[in-house]
Enzyme design. Structure first.
Site, mmCIF file in Angstrom:
data_model
loop_
_atom_site.group_PDB
_atom_site.id
_atom_site.type_symbol
_atom_site.label_atom_id
_atom_site.label_comp_id
_atom_site.label_asym_id
_atom_site.label_seq_id
_atom_site.Cartn_x
_atom_site.Cartn_y
_atom_site.Cartn_z
ATOM 1 C CG ASP A 156 -1.892 1.134 1.267
ATOM 2 O OD1 ASP A 156 -1.970 1.891 0.281
ATOM 3 O OD2 ASP A 156 -2.593 1.280 2.287
ATOM 4 C CG ASP A 359 -4.138 4.578 -3.282
ATOM 5 O OD1 ASP A 359 -3.163 4.145 -2.632
ATOM 6 O OD2 ASP A 359 -5.314 4.388 -2.937
#
Length: 481
Positions: A156, A359
């Protein structure tokens, strides 16, 4: 007889010409025309042609060999793809396409909420409760401890703390695919003391800090009401690969954990910016550079690499946005979008008002309302051969491809500061629930001020390089198609 030969020869040349025409405009290549460019040739040059059947999920894994030939590289597995089934029983993580989109919407909503709470962007995805980790789509496997225990982690780029479940699970642990890490069997494990400078850094980085009765440092990261990790801040040996091993790596040894969207991963690999990030902790070796390639086809694997070795020569860099300096996010400055080879000339203020983050854990790209309207209208104008289909969750521009053996659609290109162009891979344009409901894989933000999010669906097929030391992000096509 002559007539018969002539007619067959004509048919042969006709079929050959048709085959060449289709090859010329295949989905994965672009070819230029000699001579004058007309609107018609530009349209032909900027389109994708895909077999309709290729839009559906595959059941066969085709692992990439690229990662096996490079140091500091790890294979990336899509938990929703067939390659994930090679490692574990998929029954426990089977999700509908609708549920995947709902999880992704929850992450987008929480990111938007975080930015609206802090207009200076100086915050962390982990700072406030109610933050979603998203779909937990992509995972890598590393080694932890001495001797090492393999742990699968969701990577992440918006999280900085790496954590993994640890025995004895004094609070509670969820079911994961490998044995839970046992620090008592590792000769290199050490808890961080409390109080200490290192322990105090937890609260400085926007997470919750505490001290145990035995003066061990405690951390807590909360992603939502149903996703969190609480445990000991510790030092341990981390083996990224057999040759890249780091002593004294700071991580969260989770004793009370919930991770329902994690696909039975052991925890999270924090690739965001921050003091605890794996980038900061390995900076002496990798100089805060990493890259990943997410496969354009769900039957393939991608890779995660650390350092600058063997970066592709085709890479083009765009500066990181200065508006997000000091945050844990990677911001970019987008300047325009193109559809079918035509730049839409969207006012730059549309993007500067919202700001943009890239992202790894968000799925669908979220556009400012004005930009979405322009992209949608131009895309629709080039898809008139197909009937419209009902909206699917938050995707409102959908088509019915029933009865079509191939699908022709326009290209979509993102334009970034510094003259960098990113043509979206053909399989990053449509999100397919079923052949009768294939949707433009871009969603509209609710408000002009909601930050634009470049999701992983549109990053497919690119090696995306994060060079934090030099403040830039690069894109190289064809990395793991």
């Amino acid at each position: 007889m002559a007539t018969f030969l002539f007619s067959n020869l004509f048919a042969f040349f006709h079929l050959t010409s048709l085959f060449f025409f289709l090859l010329l405009f295949s989905s994965n290549k672009s070819y230029g025309f000699n001579g004058k460019t007309t609107p018609e040739t530009r349209e032909l040059h900027h389109r994708h042609i895909l077999e309709t059947s290729s839009l559906l999920p595959s059941t066969v894994c085709k692992s990439s060999s690229k990662v096996m030939n490079e140091k500091s590289s790890l294979p990336i597995v899509d938990k929703h793809g067939p390659c994930f089934g090679l490692h574990q029983d998929k029954e426990n993580i089977a999700l509908s396409q609708a549920e995947i989109l709902r999880q992704d919407q929850a992450r987008a909503d929480s990111i938007h909420s975080m930015f609206s709470l802090n207009p200076l962007f100086n915050t962390s995805l982990q700072t406030k409760p109610g933050i979603s980790i998203g779909t937990g789509k992509y995972q890598v496997t590393m080694g932890l401890g001495s001797p090492k225990t393999e742990v699968s982690l969701v990577f992440d780029t918006a999280s900085q703390l790496t954590w993994a479940q640890c025995q004895p699970c004094s609070g509670s642990c969820y079911d994961q695919r490998e044995p839970i890490f046992n620090p008592s069997k590792s000769s290199s494990y050490t808890n961080i003391r409390c109080p200490s400078t290192t322990c105090n850094q937890i609260s400085s980085e926007g997470m919750q800090r505490g001290c145990s009765s035995s003066s061990a440092c405690l951390y807590a990261v909360t992603y939502s009401n149903t996703t969190y990790s609480v445990g000991f801040l510790a030092k341990e040996t981390l083996a990224i690969t057999s040759s890249d091993v780091f002593q004294g790596f700071l991580f969260g040894c989770g004793q009370r954990n919930r991770f329902p969207n994690g696909g039975r991963a052991a925890g999270v690999l924090g690739l965001g910016r921050g003091w605890f990030s794996i980038l900061s902790q390995t900076a002496n070796k990798y100089h805060k550079i990493f890259s990943y390639c997410l496969p354009s086809r769900d039957e393939s694997t991608g890779y995660l690499k650390f350092g600058s070795a063997n970066l592709p020569s085709s890479i083009k860099f765009t500066p990181m946005s200065k508006s997000l300096e000091g945050s844990h996010y990677y911001g970019l400055d987008i300047v325009d979008i193109g559809v079918g080879g035509e730049r839409l000339s969207i006012d730059r203020s549309v993007f500067s008002t919202s700001g943009t983050v890239i992202d790894s854990a968000s799925l669908i790209t979220r556009l400012p309302p004005a930009a979405y309207k322009r992209v949608r209208n131009h895309f629709l104008a080039r898809m008139t051969n197909y009937p419209k289909a009902p909206a699917f969750e938050n995707l409102g521009t959908c088509f019915d491809f029933s009865g079509n053996s191939t699908v022709v659609m326009p290209t979509i290109t993102l334009y970034f500061d510094g003259g960098v162009e990113m043509p979206i891979d053909a399989r990053g344009i449509l999100y397919v629930n079923k052949i009768s409901q294939a949707c433009l894989a871009f969603a509209k933000n609710d408000d002009d001020n909601d930050v634009m999010i470049i999701g992983n669906f549109q990053q497919k097929g690119y090696e995306v390089v994060y060079d934090e030391g030099n403040g830039r992000v690069g894109f190289a096509p064809g990395g793991c198609s």
